[in-house]
Each structure stands twice: as C-alpha cells, then as structure tokens.
Design a protein around this motif. Structure first.
Motif, PDB file in Angstrom:
ATOM      1  N   GLN A 159       0.825  -1.196   0.000  1.00 10.17           N
ATOM      2  CA  GLN A 159       0.000   0.000   0.000  1.00 10.17           C
ATOM      3  C   GLN A 159       0.866   1.256   0.000  1.00 10.17           C
ATOM      4  O   GLN A 159       0.533   2.256  -0.622  1.00 10.17           O
ATOM      5  N   LYS A 160       1.989   1.220   0.729  1.00 10.18           N
ATOM      6  CA  LYS A 160       2.915   2.353   0.686  1.00 10.18           C
ATOM      7  C   LYS A 160       3.429   2.560  -0.732  1.00 10.18           C
ATOM      8  O   LYS A 160       3.555   3.689  -1.205  1.00 10.18           O
ATOM      9  N   ALA A 161       3.740   1.454  -1.412  1.00  8.23           N
ATOM     10  CA  ALA A 161       4.229   1.572  -2.786  1.00  8.23           C
ATOM     11  C   ALA A 161       3.184   2.233  -3.678  1.00  8.23           C
ATOM     12  O   ALA A 161       3.503   3.052  -4.538  1.00  8.23           O
ATOM     13  N   LEU A 162       1.912   1.902  -3.449  1.00  5.97           N
ATOM     14  CA  LEU A 162       0.839   2.511  -4.228  1.00  5.97           C
ATOM     15  C   LEU A 162       0.743   4.009  -3.948  1.00  5.97           C
ATOM     16  O   LEU A 162       0.610   4.820  -4.867  1.00  5.97           O
ATOM     17  N   LEU A 163       0.853   4.385  -2.659  1.00  4.89           N
ATOM     18  CA  LEU A 163       0.774   5.791  -2.300  1.00  4.89           C
ATOM     19  C   LEU A 163       1.933   6.585  -2.860  1.00  4.89           C
ATOM     20  O   LEU A 163       1.818   7.785  -3.134  1.00  4.89           O
ATOM     21  N   LEU A 164       3.075   5.932  -3.041  1.00  8.49           N
ATOM     22  CA  LEU A 164       4.271   6.614  -3.533  1.00  8.49           C
ATOM     23  C   LEU A 164       4.414   6.477  -5.050  1.00  8.49           C
ATOM     24  O   LEU A 164       5.474   6.734  -5.590  1.00  8.49           O
ATOM     25  N   PHE A 203       3.326  11.194   2.726  1.00  5.60           N
ATOM     26  CA  PHE A 203       2.959  10.606   1.440  1.00  5.60           C
ATOM     27  C   PHE A 203       1.473  10.303   1.286  1.00  5.60           C
ATOM     28  O   PHE A 203       1.060   9.791   0.252  1.00  5.60           O
ATOM     29  N   THR A 204       0.624  10.582   2.282  1.00  4.81           N
ATOM     30  CA  THR A 204      -0.816  10.425   2.051  1.00  4.81           C
ATOM     31  C   THR A 204      -1.492  11.785   2.143  1.00  4.81           C
ATOM     32  O   THR A 204      -1.276  12.528   3.106  1.00  4.81           O
ATOM     33  N   ILE A 205      -2.275  12.114   1.149  1.00  4.92           N
ATOM     34  CA  ILE A 205      -2.872  13.450   1.087  1.00  4.92           C
ATOM     35  C   ILE A 205      -4.205  13.519   1.813  1.00  4.92           C
ATOM     36  O   ILE A 205      -4.754  14.614   1.984  1.00  4.92           O
ATOM     37  N   VAL A 206      -4.733  12.398   2.277  1.00  3.23           N
ATOM     38  CA  VAL A 206      -6.062  12.430   2.883  1.00  3.23           C
ATOM     39  C   VAL A 206      -6.087  13.226   4.183  1.00  3.23           C
ATOM     40  O   VAL A 206      -7.161  13.608   4.652  1.00  3.23           O
ATOM     41  N   TRP A 207      -4.923  13.516   4.772  1.00  2.00           N
ATOM     42  CA  TRP A 207      -4.914  14.305   5.999  1.00  2.00           C
ATOM     43  C   TRP A 207      -4.823  15.797   5.719  1.00  2.00           C
ATOM     44  O   TRP A 207      -4.885  16.600   6.634  1.00  2.00           O
TER      45      TRP A 207
END
Length: 602
Positions: A178-183, A470-474
């Motif tokens: 999932q980290k790879a997807l976010l990056l 690396f996550t924009i949801v915040w």
C-alpha cells in the motif's frame, strides 16, 4: 494587622474605585490590565465585548460553582473506588478550581494518552482561554474533545524544525504494497513520475471501452480516476469521473434510489457479491461525501439516498460487530483498518443529510438564508451522541494507527462545515445555541473548540506518522486550520499554526503536484487579508519550492476550494488555482500600497 482600607480614614472612593487588574477584577480584565467594575455575573467591559465573564480564585465559576461540584462528584463516581482515591490524592496540593476540573475531565477521556500531570495543571489553567462551551464539551464528550495539555510555542523555531522534516518515529502500520501505491507518482524516484502519463493514458483507454457497462468494479475505477486527476492537478475531469461513479451506483441501485428500487435491483446478488458490493459502494459513497462537503464544487452531484446495502462489519441491527484488530475471523483488510472503515461509513451516513441541505440551490441563495441554525445544532447533537458510543479502538491515544487520526480529522472538519455558515460576521449579532448550559453558547464557540482539536491533530500526525509525508487524505486538517487562523490574526499563535500547515504541505509536494497550488493559494490569502508582507510570502514560497524534491513545469489545475469562507458566497473566486494565480497580483498590490509590508510576520 490593619488592612490598608482600615488604616485610611477617607477610603470611600478607594473602595468604590477598584484597582486596575486587581483582585476583584474578572479574568479578562486582569489579563488586559484594564479597570473592572467587578459586577457579577458579567462586568461592563465583558458585556461590551460580548465575552464570557468569569472570576478567578474565590470568585471562580461564580454562578456555576454548584454545577461544577456536581460534575466533579459525577466524574469521581464514574471511576473505580481505588482510582478515584488516587485521583483525589494527586490533587491534594492543587488549589486552583479550574485546574482541578481540568484534571478530572482529562481522566474521563484519553487525549492521545497525554493527560496532564497535577504539576502542569496550573500552567494549563492560566494559558488555556477556553469558553464555557468548550469546557462543557470536554466534560460531557471527552471522546471528541479530550482535554489537551498545553504546548509551549513561545519559541516556535524548534518545534517547526521538527515538523518540517517527515516523521522519524512512525506509528504507521501501512502494508508495504500500500505504501508503494501511495508513492506511485515519484516520491521515492523522480523517474517514476514519467510513468504517470502513460498509466493515465492506459486507464483512459480502458475506461472508454468499459464505461457503458455499469458494475461495482467500473464504479470504483471511475472514482480512482477522479482522485488521481485531483491530486495530480491535471484538469477539470475530476468532477466528470465522479459523476460517472454516481451514475453507475444509481443505475445499479447501490445508492441514490429509494429502498424499494434498491432492494429490487440488488435482490439477486449472492452473499459474496453483496459483501464485495457493500465494501465498494460504501467506499465510493464516503469519497463522494468528502468531496461534496469539503470542496464546495458547483455542479457537483449528490446521491439523494445513502447506500442501501449494509455497512461492512455491521450486524442486522446496524451495530458494529466490534472486531478486534488482528482477529482471525476478520479479512486481511479488516485486520488493517479494524473498526475505522465502518465508523467512517456511519460518519458520512449522518453527514449525508447535511450535504444535501447545504449543497442544493447553492448558486441561488446564501447558505445561511436557506439552512436553519436549529438544523445545524440538531445534526451536531446527533454527531455528539453517536461519538459518545464509538468503539474503544477509536479513542485517541499515542499509539493510534494513522487511519484513526484521519477519522478524527474528518470528524472535526465536518463539524466546522456544519457551523461555518453561522459564524459571527462583522455588523451581525452572535447567534445562540439552545441545547448548551452556557447562556452565551454560540456556533463560534463550537467552531473554536473543534479548531483547537484540529490544531493538535496536525501536530501529532506530522510529528508521529511517517504517512504525513505521502498520504494526502490528511490535508483536510491543514486546509481547515490554515483557514481558521487566517480568520483570527489577533491570536498570538496564528503564524505558528499557519507555517505549520504550509510545512505540512511542503512534505506532500514530493508526491502531489496539486499541493503547489494550495500553498500558493494560502500565501495569497494571507497577503490579501493583510496578515503577511509580500517579502515574507515570497521568501516562504521560494523556500517551499527549493525544498521540494519535485519540480512541476506545467500548469496546475486545482478547482477545489481553498478559501472556505469565500466559497460560501463566491465559489469561483475561492478555488485553489484562482487564488494561487493571484499570488503575484496580491504581492504587487501589497508592494504598491506598502501598508502591510512590515517585519511583523517574520
């Protein structure tokens, strides 16, 4: 020994004229060092400013002393006998009434596991200028409003330096895949950015062949395309793809239709199909609600009805089954998010009615004229009652998974949007709420209480969670806090929190090109409102660009709202791309007038 008044024969005038900031003065007058007439329950100075008037020491709490005693007894009785005795022992040397109550309230709810020690309470009571409404919320609803220990930002350089860099200590439990997807778009390797256009072209080609075949998979694909283009800042197809997702969901009877139609269209689903459709439908619905409520898009679609299928992990009665993180009976996805996903679904189900009421006819009428304060207060009370009974896994602690913090961010941001239309405007009277004990309770007080919680959430998430980079949801917290402090520049802490939000965005620039437009929009707003000089704004913008690991040579399209206050009256002028495009115009205007070009904001 005789007192000064007894030793002075002609002391009539001295008794009538209280010393400025003296012992008989209320808290506000003592803080401002101005003359106070000492009248209770409210002095003339506080009445003139429409402020809550309270008296320290012997006069503290005044007419509410009895209520505080009852509350204190109730808080102690709610604890086990041994714990209550230990609590009383720890307060033996604390004589300040407000400090005692703050400690008891802190014990009622875990504020990120940072409940203040008795030695900290006096400092807290002297620095935290909270309204009576905020104190009531802390006492009665500690899940949403835990007591926040004070943070010393008198010298903010040190904490800002820590917040500029991504978190070193991570509380994240994000799976590697999932980290790879976010990056995916170049956070680790800038060369990966070249693949984004190729991925988009392939996705669009597949979409053209599949768009005429409504399915839960294609509905989710449309939403992912919408989100991908949004964070890439590429164009205005964000809303078009979201509308496609809504169209498919409505056609399939998953949401947007009444129960009879929905039941007929989903009746032939197998158990496995129902489970898959439920997860997908509620995920799509959650994102639609987030976009609809937070981005004020003109022309955005709103599903009239929420999803018909049950929320995942809910039983037939609509109650969460409360699976424990890591339970063997749960799927891998459930083990990762625990109770968070079904809880977020319930949040947006409650907020759905708000979205419909606030979103319809937006272009024709002022929101405050077509939505009543009674409706806003009712929905807020519904949120409070619901939040009081949330699973224990969602209580804020120092070791929350990152998705729990995101949930709290969205929850307080939703509260701000509920009351934003009813905040006090210049020349207008302050509106009054009807269901709080304080006679001066207002939307402004609720708004301020949730802003304070969001401020702390920003600090905690940035300092403790690697995913803040690396996550924009915040970013919802960053945008909402920045807007709030720009509306209250008289607050001595506004610049600290404004820079905190900008540097939070700086950490996201590596992944998301759209962040450049947001940063420019916020700095443009600060100059436009006269809170920052053009020189300081340019210097900050240059620093943000230099520290970014990624350059964005093309135009950034950001049609969502950046100025949340202006969005209620003029959405077209409040978008991030519009305000970012006015950065140099506002800077030149400040240079020309030379009114606000000072070092005060450095």
């Amino acid at each position: 020994m005789a007192s000064p008044s007894e030793a002075t024969p002609n002391n009539t005038n001295s008794q009538k004229r209280r010393r400025v900031g003296g012992q008989g003065a209320c808290h506000n007058c003592r803080r401002r060092k101005i003359r106070c007439d000492g009248n209770q329950p409210g002095c003339a100075a506080c009445l003139a400013r429409d402020e809550d008037c309270r008296y320290d020491k012997d006069n503290a709490a005044g007419q509410t002393a009895g209520a505080l005693v009852v509350e204190a007894i109730g808080l102690l009785n709610a604890r086990p006998s041994q714990e209550a005795a230990q609590t009383l022992a720890s307060l033996r040397d604390v004589s300040n009434a407000e400090a005692i109550m703050a400690h008891l309230r802190a014990g009622a709810g875990a504020g990120f596991g940072l409940s203040p020690h008795p030695s900290d309470l006096v400092a807290m009571s002297s620095t935290a200028q909270r309204s009576l409404v905020a104190l009531e919320l802390e006492a009665r609803h500690p899940f949403l409003y835990p007591v926040l220990p004070p943070i010393d930002i008198a010298s903010p350089t040190g904490i800002l330096q820590r917040l500029v860099q991504p978190a070193v200590v991570s509380n994240d439990e994000t799976p590697p895949a999932q980290k790879a997807l976010l990056l995916h778009n170049g956070a680790i390797d800038d060369k990966a950015g070249a693949l984004v256009n190729a991925f988009c072209a392939e996705a669009e080609s597949l979409w053209e062949t599949e768009r005429t075949s409504p399915s839960t998979l294609n509905m989710a694909a449309a939403l992912f395309l919408s989100f991908g283009y949004l964070v890439q800042g590429k164009n205005h197809v964000v809303l078009a793809y979201m509308s496609e997702a809504i169209r498919m969901g409505t056609h399939l009877g998953l949401f947007g239709v009444d129960r009879d139609v929905a039941g007929a269209r989903t009746a032939r689903m197998t158990a496995e199909q129902t489970k898959a459709a439920s997860h997908t439908t509620w995920g799509v619905f959650n994102w639609i609600m987030l976009m609809a409520l937070f981005y004020y898009q003109s022309g955005i679609d709103y599903p009239i009805y929420p999803p018909y299928l049950p929320i995942p992990e809910e039983d037939d009665a609509g109650v969460g089954v409360g699976r424990v993180f890591g339970s063997e009976s749960s799927s891998p996805q459930t083990r990762y998010v625990g109770d968070t996903f079904p809880t977020v679904c319930r949040l947006w189900r409650i907020m759905h009615e708000v979205t419909i009421a606030y979103g319809k006819d937006r272009s024709n009428h002022q929101l405050r004229d077509r939505v009543s304060l009674e409706f806003a207060e009712y929905k807020y009370r519904e949120l409070l009652a619901w939040a009081d009974n949330l699973p224990s896994g969602l209580v804020r602690t120092e070791r929350n998974p990152h998705h729990v913090v995101i949930f709290h961010i969205w929850l307080h941001a939703a509260i701000l949007d509920i009351f934003r239309p009813f905040l006090r405007r210049p020349g207008q009277p302050r509106l009054q709420l009807k269901t709080f004990s304080s006679p001066k309770s207002s939307p402004d007080h609720i708004y301020a209480a949730s802003v304070n919680q969001l401020k702390r959430l920003v600090i905690v998430y940035r300092m403790s969670y690697e995913s803040s980079g690396f996550t924009i949801v915040w970013h919802t917290a960053l945008l909402y806090v920045a807007n709030a402090v720009l509306q209250s520049p008289d607050d001595g802490e506004w610049l600290f929190y404004f820079l905190l939000c900008l540097y939070g965005y700086q950490g996201l620039r590596r992944c998301y090109p759209v962040v450049e437009a947001i940063s420019g929009a916020l700095l443009s707003m600060a100059m436009r409102n006269g809170h920052m000089s053009s020189r300081v704004a340019r210097r900050i913008m240059t620093e943000l660009r230099e520290k970014s690991l990624r350059r964005v040579p093309r135009e950034i399209r950001a049609p969502f709202m950046a100025d949340l206050d202006l969005a209620m009256s003029d959405p077209s002028a409040a978008t991030a791309e519009k305000l970012a495009g006015m950065f140099e115009e506002n800077a030149l205007m400040v240079d020309f007038t030379n009114v606000f070009d000072t070092d005060g904001a450095e």
